[in-house]
Write an enzyme that holds these catalytic residues in place. Structure first.
Site, PDB file in Angstrom:
ATOM      1  N   ASN A 156     -39.824  15.644  15.047  1.00  0.00           N
ATOM      2  CA  ASN A 156     -39.361  14.568  15.928  1.00  0.00           C
ATOM      3  C   ASN A 156     -39.449  13.169  15.317  1.00  0.00           C
ATOM      4  O   ASN A 156     -38.706  12.276  15.714  1.00  0.00           O
ATOM      5  CB  ASN A 156     -40.102  14.614  17.266  1.00  0.00           C
ATOM      6  CG  ASN A 156     -41.597  14.416  17.124  1.00  0.00           C
ATOM      7  OD1 ASN A 156     -42.215  14.881  16.175  1.00  0.00           O
ATOM      8  ND2 ASN A 156     -42.187  13.724  18.084  1.00  0.00           N
ATOM      9  N   GLY A 237     -51.612  24.248  16.954  1.00  0.00           N
ATOM     10  CA  GLY A 237     -52.782  23.490  16.538  1.00  0.00           C
ATOM     11  C   GLY A 237     -54.072  24.267  16.711  1.00  0.00           C
ATOM     12  O   GLY A 237     -54.980  24.194  15.864  1.00  0.00           O
ATOM     13  N   GLU A 254     -52.905  16.507  15.717  1.00  0.00           N
ATOM     14  CA  GLU A 254     -52.230  15.747  16.765  1.00  0.00           C
ATOM     15  C   GLU A 254     -51.260  16.703  17.444  1.00  0.00           C
ATOM     16  O   GLU A 254     -50.362  17.238  16.799  1.00  0.00           O
ATOM     17  CB  GLU A 254     -51.499  14.529  16.192  1.00  0.00           C
ATOM     18  CG  GLU A 254     -52.409  13.420  15.703  1.00  0.00           C
ATOM     19  CD  GLU A 254     -53.282  12.821  16.775  1.00  0.00           C
ATOM     20  OE1 GLU A 254     -52.932  12.956  17.984  1.00  0.00           O
ATOM     21  OE2 GLU A 254     -54.324  12.239  16.448  1.00  0.00           O
ATOM     22  N   CYS A 288     -44.338  12.784  21.575  1.00  0.00           N
ATOM     23  CA  CYS A 288     -45.596  13.211  22.183  1.00  0.00           C
ATOM     24  C   CYS A 288     -46.163  12.135  23.092  1.00  0.00           C
ATOM     25  O   CYS A 288     -47.004  12.417  23.946  1.00  0.00           O
ATOM     26  CB  CYS A 288     -46.602  13.598  21.108  1.00  0.00           C
ATOM     27  SG  CYS A 288     -46.972  12.302  19.925  1.00  0.00           S
ATOM     28  N   GLU A 465     -55.477   8.945  13.300  1.00  0.00           N
ATOM     29  CA  GLU A 465     -54.470   8.634  12.290  1.00  0.00           C
ATOM     30  C   GLU A 465     -54.131   7.146  12.358  1.00  0.00           C
ATOM     31  O   GLU A 465     -54.397   6.475  13.344  1.00  0.00           O
ATOM     32  CB  GLU A 465     -53.206   9.463  12.525  1.00  0.00           C
ATOM     33  CG  GLU A 465     -53.455  10.958  12.399  1.00  0.00           C
ATOM     34  CD  GLU A 465     -52.185  11.742  12.142  1.00  0.00           C
ATOM     35  OE1 GLU A 465     -51.829  11.899  10.968  1.00  0.00           O
ATOM     36  OE2 GLU A 465     -51.578  12.199  13.121  1.00  0.00           O
TER      37      GLU A 465
END
Length: 484
Positions: A156, A237, A254, A288, A465
């Protein structure tokens, strides 16, 4: 309508300083025009992934011992070329992922700015000297690179997310193996092609393309990969965490979000609707950080829904390169079908359909749908499950405390927004929202690259991050004692 030239790329792996063909090949397709192949790309297997990891492990020692200035110069060069070519890269991104062209060019520019930022951070990886409790003993605390970083990125944000993983990894002195999503291999290749000209030692940066089941799993399980940074679904994840933790590798995840935008009765109606439209529907809702739960206090609820419906009716859906388009296509057929299934489920459960959610026909065959809005209850799946498309629901709140409780009633915790003119309510919400990021009178989707990014609960795991905090993941702390 502006159309791209029929440019088809041939994307190859970049391993140990050389461009390599794959074991098999694949194609990426333009979601705005399914007749157009954007790229033919090489697909690796476990053996080829192993070669990339071993090249990175061999290169790590030399790269980790380079000077901060050497690393800063390389990252600055990469950032400068990305910025100089942002229009070209944005066009490629729009063709392959489906973002509108202005959004795609802006993402390319952001990728360049991220590399420039971490060029500066390479000069600022510091330490500290601490007085010992014992006479004549010197104590210092330093940061050292972790080793080989396996970076697995989603489709994305195919330029920005790789940039905010690769740049800090290299800035801190790590070697990198980068695996982009198979939906956007050309974007990953284009970024690698620019990095390849930064005169990094062979093996310092490697690109391998292929499936998550094979290439991604090989990275996660490889004993020479010291750190895994993954952005993607919560389900994947969890599997990454279990596999990496089993061999005690460092892990950063993430994952998903089901982000609330709270609108209190004292909010500016137009500002709140604008925040909802931008947060829920721009980038086709494929973020997200998208605000897919709109929690509105009762006195403003009906007016908000009516005004939002008007704004949605004016949104233009179409080919990503067409001027004036607000929303491009969904990225692929599987995601489009998932969106339609979520809408069908909402109807079956009794959520009130307000507008949208229809498949659209456009001059070119693509994955087009109109943005959808429902009025729902907190128990409906449309209010609980991440859809990852242009689909949002409105929940009614009795008062500010009820709105906060609804906002926190989710397994996710990436970000949360509030629209209000009350400083008291804004400050209370910021303190008590169980998320990693809060927005006041701003869309939930829209972040700066020089500050930490990440969430809580099922949204994130490990160090943050972006910004200066990225060094927490890409370095390890060493404490040294010495008798003077």
């Amino acid at each position: 309508m502006k159309r791209s030239p029929e440019v088809q790329l041939s994307a190859r792996h970049y391993i140990n300083g050389r461009w390599e063909t794959g074991v098999t090949s694949g194609q990426s397709t333009n979601p705005s025009d399914l007749r157009e192949t954007v790229a033919e790309y090489a697909r690796a297997d476990r053996s080829q992934t192993d070669l990339a990891v071993r090249a990175a492990a061999d290169a790590f020692r030399a790269w980790s011992m380079t000077t901060p200035q050497r690393r800063a110069d390389a990252l600055d060069q990469i950032g400068s070329e990305i910025l100089a070519r942002k229009d070209e890269l944005g066009l490629l991104l729009a063709r392959e992922e489906g973002k509108t062209l202005p959004e795609a060019v802006a993402e390319a520019a952001r990728a360049g700015q991220i590399f420039k930022f971490f060029a500066g951070e390479a000069l600022r990886v510091g330490g500290e000297t601490i007085a010992s409790l014992r006479p004549g003993v010197h104590v210092d605390v330093t940061r050292e690179p972790v080793g080989v970083a396996g970076l697995i990125t989603p489709w994305n944000f195919p330029l920005a997310i790789p940039a905010w993983k690769i740049a800090p990894a290299l800035a801190c002195g790590n070697a990198v193996v980068f695996k982009p999503s198979e939906l956007v291999p050309a974007c990953g290749w284009a970024l690698a092609e620019i990095i390849s000209r930064a005169a990094l030692p062979a093996g310092t940066f490697n690109l391998v393309m292929g499936s998550g089941r094979e290439v991604g799993q090989a990275l996660v399980e490889h004993p020479l990969v010291d750190a895994i940074s993954f952005t993607g679904s919560a389900a994947t994840g969890e599997r990454v965490l279990q596999a990496a933790a089993a061999r005690r590798a460092k892990v950063q995840l993430e994952m998903g979000g089901k982000n609330p935008l709270v609108v209190l009765a004292d909010a500016d109606l137009e500002l709140a609707v604008d925040c909802a439209v931008q947060g829920a529907y721009f980038s086709t809702g494929q973020r997200c950080t998208a605000s897919s739960r709109l929690i509105v206090e009762t006195p403003l609820h009906d007016a908000f829904v009516a005004r939002l419906k008007q704004r949605m009716a004016a949104l233009k859906v179409g080919h990503a390169l067409e001027p004036g388009i607000d929303i491009g296509p969904v990225v692929d057929r599987a995601q489009l079908e998932a969106n339609i299934a979520a809408i069908a489920s909402a109807r079956e459960e009794g959520a009130e359909h307000v507008c949208g959610g229809d498949l659209l026909q456009r001059p070119s065959e693509g994955h087009f749908m109109s943005p959808a809005l429902f009025m729902a209850r907190p128990t409906h799946r449309i209010a609980r499950d991440e859809v990852f498309g242009p689909v949002a629901c409105v929940l009614r709140a009795d008062d500010a405390e009820h709105a906060l409780a609804l906002a926190n009633d989710t397994p996710y915790g990436l970000c949360a927004g509030i629209c209000t003119n009350s400083l008291r309510h804004a400050m209370h919400f910021r303190r008590h929202a169980r998320v990693g990021m809060t927005m006041v009178n701003l869309p939930t989707a829209g972040i700066d690259y020089h500050v930490p990014f990440g969430g809580r609960k099922a949204s994130s795991y490990g160090a943050r991050e972006q910004g200066r905090h990225a060094a927490e993941f890409y370095t390890t702390v060493k404490t040294g004692y010495m008798r003077a």
